[in-house]
Scaffold this motif. Structure first.
Motif, PDB file in Angstrom:
ATOM      1  N   GLY A 289       0.808  -1.214   0.000  1.00 20.27           N
ATOM      2  CA  GLY A 289       0.000   0.000   0.000  1.00 20.27           C
ATOM      3  C   GLY A 289       0.834   1.254   0.000  1.00 20.27           C
ATOM      4  N   PHE A 290       2.144   1.101  -0.135  1.00 26.29           N
ATOM      5  CA  PHE A 290       3.084   2.219  -0.241  1.00 26.29           C
ATOM      6  C   PHE A 290       4.370   1.675  -0.845  1.00 26.29           C
ATOM      7  CE2 PHE A 290       3.186   0.559   4.094  1.00 26.29           C
ATOM      8  CZ  PHE A 290       4.518   0.212   4.253  1.00 26.29           C
ATOM      9  N   GLY A 291       5.253   2.555  -1.243  1.00 21.45           N
ATOM     10  CA  GLY A 291       6.492   2.143  -1.893  1.00 21.45           C
ATOM     11  C   GLY A 291       7.525   1.616  -0.919  1.00 21.45           C
ATOM     12  N   ILE A 292       8.012   0.415  -1.163  1.00 18.89           N
ATOM     13  CA  ILE A 292       9.019  -0.171  -0.277  1.00 18.89           C
ATOM     14  C   ILE A 292      10.374   0.520  -0.430  1.00 18.89           C
ATOM     15  CG2 ILE A 292       9.778  -2.033  -1.850  1.00 18.89           C
ATOM     16  CD1 ILE A 292       9.754  -3.847   0.755  1.00 18.89           C
ATOM     17  N   LEU A 293      10.612   1.110  -1.597  1.00 22.04           N
ATOM     18  CA  LEU A 293      11.895   1.769  -1.858  1.00 22.04           C
ATOM     19  C   LEU A 293      11.849   3.271  -1.589  1.00 22.04           C
ATOM     20  CD1 LEU A 293      13.037  -0.065  -5.102  1.00 22.04           C
ATOM     21  CD2 LEU A 293      13.939  -0.337  -2.791  1.00 22.04           C
ATOM     22  N   SER A 294      10.828   3.729  -0.864  1.00 22.24           N
ATOM     23  CA  SER A 294      10.764   5.149  -0.512  1.00 22.24           C
ATOM     24  C   SER A 294      10.199   5.283   0.896  1.00 22.24           C
ATOM     25  CB  SER A 294       9.907   5.929  -1.508  1.00 22.24           C
ATOM     26  OG  SER A 294       8.598   5.426  -1.532  1.00 22.24           O
ATOM     27  N   ASN A 295      10.404   6.449   1.470  1.00 24.18           N
ATOM     28  CA  ASN A 295       9.856   6.735   2.787  1.00 24.18           C
ATOM     29  C   ASN A 295       8.351   6.897   2.643  1.00 24.18           C
ATOM     30  OD1 ASN A 295       8.825   8.681   4.899  1.00 24.18           O
ATOM     31  ND2 ASN A 295      10.878   8.255   5.707  1.00 24.18           N
TER      32      ASN A 295
END
Length: 140
Positions: free
Chosen positions: A63-69
């Motif tokens: 539900g969000f980017g693993i490679l970003s905060n």
């Protein structure tokens, strides 16, 4: 990729003959949480990444980017990037990323295999921050 949202899914996954180390990790986490709930899915979702999974698939499951905060969207490798997981643990064959998403303690635990076919940027991020955490633990 496997997304395990409840006790039945965890049992089915573990009974399918998974990697012994991964089985021990998931058994350990479910055991730790069992005293707080009768249904593990009320407190945690496990995501088991497989070699070859695209980062976009992992992001969709999270539900969000693993490679970003997840709070400011700064990507790994960019100036100002800070990880948004609550813990990152390195094991022999796996990285374990834990995200606590709500005040009631609900979270997502992501297991990333240290496989050469895995997304190299994801492995680079995990390796870099696991090494940094290990260095902080050693220093007085």
């Amino acid at each position: 990729m496997y997304v395990l949202r409840d006790a039945a899914a965890v049992r089915a996954f573990l009974s399918a003959g998974v990697d012994a180390e991964l089985q021990g990790l998931i058994d350990g986490r479910t055991g730790e949480l069992a005293e707080y709930t009768d249904e593990i899915g009320e407190l945690v979702t496990f995501i088991v990444v497989q070699a070859g999974d695209a980062v976009e698939q992992i992001d969709a499951a999270l539900g969000f980017g693993i490679l970003s905060n997840r709070f400011d969207a700064v990507p790994f490798g960019a100036p100002g990037f800070t990880p948004s997981w609550d813990s990152l643990t390195e094991h022999t064959g796996w990285f374990e990323l834990t995200y606590v998403l709500s005040d009631d303690g609900f979270g997502i635990v992501v297991y990333v295999p240290k496989a050469e076919a895995q997304a190299s940027e994801l492995l680079a991020m995990c390796s870099r921050y696991a090494a940094a955490d290990a260095q902080r633990e050693v220093q007085p």
